[in-house]
Each structure stands twice: as C-alpha cells, then as structure tokens.
Design an enzyme around this catalytic site. Structure first.
Site, PDB file in Angstrom:
ATOM      1  N   ARG A  68       0.796  -1.150   0.108  1.00  0.00           N
ATOM      2  CA  ARG A  68      -0.017   0.013  -0.076  1.00  0.00           C
ATOM      3  C   ARG A  68       0.799   1.106   0.034  1.00  0.00           C
ATOM      4  O   ARG A  68       2.030   1.103   0.080  1.00  0.00           O
ATOM      5  CB  ARG A  68      -0.854  -0.007   1.321  1.00  0.00           C
ATOM      6  CG  ARG A  68      -0.406  -0.077   2.669  1.00  0.00           C
ATOM      7  CD  ARG A  68      -1.168  -0.367   3.612  1.00  0.00           C
ATOM      8  NE  ARG A  68      -0.592  -0.404   4.914  1.00  0.00           N
ATOM      9  CZ  ARG A  68      -0.361   0.473   5.677  1.00  0.00           C
ATOM     10  NH1 ARG A  68      -1.124   1.671   5.677  1.00  0.00           N
ATOM     11  NH2 ARG A  68       0.194   0.445   6.913  1.00  0.00           N
ATOM     12  N   TYR A  83      12.711   7.972  14.173  1.00  0.00           N
ATOM     13  CA  TYR A  83      12.574   8.024  12.723  1.00  0.00           C
ATOM     14  C   TYR A  83      13.633   8.843  11.904  1.00  0.00           C
ATOM     15  O   TYR A  83      14.054   8.418  11.144  1.00  0.00           O
ATOM     16  CB  TYR A  83      11.231   8.592  12.727  1.00  0.00           C
ATOM     17  CG  TYR A  83      10.685   8.704  11.021  1.00  0.00           C
ATOM     18  CD1 TYR A  83      10.273   7.390  10.495  1.00  0.00           C
ATOM     19  CD2 TYR A  83      10.673   9.785  10.452  1.00  0.00           C
ATOM     20  CE1 TYR A  83       9.596   7.357   9.093  1.00  0.00           C
ATOM     21  CE2 TYR A  83      10.273   9.826   9.166  1.00  0.00           C
ATOM     22  CZ  TYR A  83       9.668   8.489   8.585  1.00  0.00           C
ATOM     23  OH  TYR A  83       9.141   8.603   7.183  1.00  0.00           O
TER      24      TYR A  83
HETATM   25  P1  NDP Z   1       2.734   3.209   4.995  1.00  0.00           P
HETATM   26  O1  NDP Z   1       2.377   2.724   6.358  1.00  0.00           O
HETATM   27  O2  NDP Z   1       1.416   3.465   4.261  1.00  0.00           O
HETATM   28  O3  NDP Z   1       3.280   2.011   4.331  1.00  0.00           O
HETATM   29  C1  NDP Z   1       4.668   1.006   4.542  1.00  0.00           C
HETATM   30  C2  NDP Z   1       4.398  -0.106   4.194  1.00  0.00           C
HETATM   31  O4  NDP Z   1       5.469  -0.799   4.730  1.00  0.00           O
HETATM   32  C3  NDP Z   1       3.168  -0.912   4.827  1.00  0.00           C
HETATM   33  O5  NDP Z   1       2.804  -1.776   3.802  1.00  0.00           O
HETATM   34  C4  NDP Z   1       3.872  -1.769   5.825  1.00  0.00           C
HETATM   35  O6  NDP Z   1       3.026  -3.191   6.095  1.00  0.00           O
HETATM   36  C5  NDP Z   1       5.130  -1.969   5.294  1.00  0.00           C
HETATM   37  N1  NDP Z   1       6.131  -2.607   6.275  1.00  0.00           N
HETATM   38  C6  NDP Z   1       5.957  -2.038   7.805  1.00  0.00           C
HETATM   39  N2  NDP Z   1       6.975  -2.935   8.359  1.00  0.00           N
HETATM   40  C7  NDP Z   1       7.554  -3.823   7.376  1.00  0.00           C
HETATM   41  C8  NDP Z   1       8.540  -4.775   7.432  1.00  0.00           C
HETATM   42  N3  NDP Z   1       9.135  -5.005   8.666  1.00  0.00           N
HETATM   43  N4  NDP Z   1       8.906  -5.503   6.345  1.00  0.00           N
HETATM   44  C9  NDP Z   1       8.042  -5.112   5.232  1.00  0.00           C
HETATM   45  N5  NDP Z   1       7.228  -4.150   5.078  1.00  0.00           N
HETATM   46  C10 NDP Z   1       6.855  -3.526   6.161  1.00  0.00           C
HETATM   47  O7  NDP Z   1       3.748   4.241   4.398  1.00  0.00           O
HETATM   48  P2  NDP Z   1       3.998   5.228   3.443  1.00  0.00           P
HETATM   49  O8  NDP Z   1       3.549   4.919   2.289  1.00  0.00           O
HETATM   50  O9  NDP Z   1       3.550   6.538   3.869  1.00  0.00           O
HETATM   51  O10 NDP Z   1       5.466   5.347   3.358  1.00  0.00           O
HETATM   52  C11 NDP Z   1       6.448   4.609   2.700  1.00  0.00           C
HETATM   53  C12 NDP Z   1       7.668   5.159   2.881  1.00  0.00           C
HETATM   54  O11 NDP Z   1       8.033   6.562   2.906  1.00  0.00           O
HETATM   55  C13 NDP Z   1       8.266   4.885   4.152  1.00  0.00           C
HETATM   56  O12 NDP Z   1       9.743   4.518   4.169  1.00  0.00           O
HETATM   57  C14 NDP Z   1       8.285   6.157   5.065  1.00  0.00           C
HETATM   58  O13 NDP Z   1       9.067   6.357   6.044  1.00  0.00           O
HETATM   59  C15 NDP Z   1       8.629   7.357   3.930  1.00  0.00           C
HETATM   60  N6  NDP Z   1       8.083   8.415   4.044  1.00  0.00           N
HETATM   61  C16 NDP Z   1       6.593   8.764   3.989  1.00  0.00           C
HETATM   62  C17 NDP Z   1       6.250  10.143   4.169  1.00  0.00           C
HETATM   63  C18 NDP Z   1       4.719  10.249   4.478  1.00  0.00           C
HETATM   64  O14 NDP Z   1       4.592  11.573   4.549  1.00  0.00           O
HETATM   65  N7  NDP Z   1       3.949   9.297   4.238  1.00  0.00           N
HETATM   66  C19 NDP Z   1       7.134  11.257   4.301  1.00  0.00           C
HETATM   67  C20 NDP Z   1       8.547  10.759   4.117  1.00  0.00           C
HETATM   68  C21 NDP Z   1       8.970   9.554   4.211  1.00  0.00           C
HETATM   69  P3  NDP Z   1       1.742  -3.063   6.883  1.00  0.00           P
HETATM   70  O15 NDP Z   1       0.869  -2.189   6.497  1.00  0.00           O
HETATM   71  O16 NDP Z   1       1.349  -4.283   6.981  1.00  0.00           O
HETATM   72  O17 NDP Z   1       2.355  -2.347   8.475  1.00  0.00           O
END
Ligand code: NDP
Length: 244
Positions: free
Chosen positions: A13, A152
């Site tokens: 997602r 973070y």
């Molecule tokens: P989301 O929480 O929507 O998606 C993150 C995904 O990573 C989820 O599907 C989650 O699974 C998965 N995940 C978590 N832990 C693990 C693991 N141990 N192994 C494999 N998959 C894992 O986050 P975003 O889409 O918003 O963020 C994506 C990236 O962008 C991240 O690295 C975030 O730090 C970075 N980012 C996001 C920002 C924002 O404003 N949204 C800003 C700056 C950076 P599950 O749903 O099952 O937990």
C-alpha cells in the site's frame, strides 16, 4: 524496461504501491513484498492487471533470512534483479524522554537495518550483472530532524549515509544508489496526524499542498531510468520546497 525486474519493499500500500504501479506501467516486472500475506497477494494481482508480470512475497525486511529468501525466489522466477526500492518504513513517534527502547529498536530495525539487509542481497546479484539501480526512501525528517521523531529521523538520516557509502562501493560495478526524501505525503502513515499538525506542515511548504504518492513515484521512476545513469549518491527532495 521490458523484462527488467524491480523489487519494491513495503509495497502492499501507500507510496510503495504507487511506485510499483508506476514501474509496472513502464514495463518492469514487479516483486511486491510486504509483511501482510493477504495484502501482498491482493496488490500483486492488481499490478498484473496493468499488463506486466508481478509476484507477491511476504517478507519482514528486518529478518535477513526472509530477505535472502525474497531474493532467492525472485531469482528463481525472473533470473535477474535490476531495481531495488527500499521503501518499507514505520513510525513510533513520541518525545525523546518518553521513548521506549522498543520504539527506538523497532524503527531502526525496519527503516535502517531493513534497507541494509535488502541492499546487501541486491548488491550481490547486481554486482554479478554489472548493472542495477537502488533507490532508498528517506525523509525530510532525516535531514531536518523533528520533534517526537528521534528514532525516525535517526533511521532516515542513517539511510542517507548508507546510500552514499553504498553508492561509492558499488559505482565501479555500474550500480547507482540514490535516495528520495519525501516531505509531507498523504498516505495511511500521515492520515492519523491531527488537522493542527497537518496545517502546521503546510505553513512550511512553499507549494502549499501535501504531496501525493505519485509525486514520489515519478521521481523514483526517473532514478531507475537510463535518464539518470550519471546520478549516484544523491538525495532528491520531493517535498514541495520544504527543504531548500
Ligand atoms: P505506509 O505505512 O502507508 O506503508 C508502509 C508499508 O511498509 C506498509 O505496507 C507496511 O506494512 C510495510 N512494512 C512495515 N514494516 C515492514 C517490514 N518489517 N517488512 C516489510 N514491510 C513492512 O507508509 P508510506 O507509504 O507513507 O511510507 C512509505 C515510505 O515513505 C516509508 O519508508 C516512509 O518512512 C517514507 N516517507 C513517508 C512520508 C509520508 O509523508 N507518508 C514522508 C517521508 C517519508 P503494514 O501495512 O502491514 O504495516
């Protein structure tokens, strides 16, 4: 990009899924990996509807054995890995003095160690291929720091340093390693922020709107395309001008 293979972590997602969709539309074959089996399968099926081959593999990026298996299964299916997007990430926000050791460890394990685990496995394959592109998803917080995000910001700052070291180590084998630092992007991760916090973010965004997952995916797409062949070790901000 026909027949090239891209692995996107945390892609069931959010931003990861958007990146997978964008790369699928460019012709990449896609490996969806995430920790939820059901979501992984569902997203892989959606990606296949875009007209490319996609497989879903359940993996916890913090576990080296599971990461090894991810790359083994990918090689068994596609016989190559051209692109790795280290996108999986979590937050456990709280003020420093209230932060539990478990909050610190969990965030460092997924965001930083997970990026290390996947980069190491990908590098072994890409070095033999003498080509590859790795893009790490960092954050503006990894550059600026943020109240309530000591864990973070340390993890995302670490991702930037890891990007630069890997870029220097792997350049001779034709592999580029870059980072993207998104600002405030509307996803499930930011959905829970209060209206007050969201409004405060926008006061420091010159473009005066939150980013979308597609804004990030478009830049990642550039960084995995031949158009970026002479770019490595860089951090590209996708933040509406928040950091300049
Ligand atoms: P989301 O929480 O929507 O998606 C993150 C995904 O990573 C989820 O599907 C989650 O699974 C998965 N995940 C978590 N832990 C693990 C693991 N141990 N192994 C494999 N998959 C894992 O986050 P975003 O889409 O918003 O963020 C994506 C990236 O962008 C991240 O690295 C975030 O730090 C970075 N980012 C996001 C920002 C924002 O404003 N949204 C800003 C700056 C950076 P599950 O749903 O099952 O937990």
């Amino acid at each position: 990009m026909d027949q090239q293979v891209a692995i996107v972590t945390g892609s069931a997602r959010g931003i990861g899924k958007s990146i997978a969709e964008k790369l699928a539309k460019q012709g990449f074959q896609i490996v969806i990996c995430d920790i939820d089996q059901e979501q992984v399968e569902k997203t892989a099926k959606e990606i296949e509807q875009l007209g490319t081959k996609a497989i879903g593999i359940k993996v916890d990026v913090t576990k080296p054995a599971e990461v090894d298996q991810l790359f083994e299964e990918t090689m068994k299916t596609f016989s190559r890995v051209d692109v790795l997007i280290n996108n999986a990430g979590i937050t456990r926000d709280t003020l420093l003095i209230r932060m539990q050791e478990s909050d610190w460890d969990a965030v460092i394990a997924v965001n930083l160690k997970g990026t290390f685990n996947c980069t190491k496995s990908a590098a072994k394959i890409m070095m033999k291929q003498r080509s590859g592109k790795i893009v790490n998803i960092s954050s503006v917080v990894g550059v600026m720091g943020n109240v309530g995000q000591a864990n973070y910001s340390a993890s995302k700052g670490g991702v930037i340093s890891l990007t630069k070291s890997a870029a220097k180590e792997l350049a001779a084998r034709g592999i580029t390693v870059n980072a993207v630092a998104p600002g405030y992007i509307e996803t499930d991760m930011t959905k829970s922020l209060s209206d007050e916090v969201k409004a405060a973010f926008l006061t420091v965004v010159p473009l005066k709107r939150p980013g979308t997952p597609a804004d990030v995916a478009n830049v990642v797409n550039f960084l995995v395309s031949p158009d970026s062949d002479y770019i490595t070790g860089q951090v590209i901000h996708v933040d509406g001008g928040m950091v300049m």
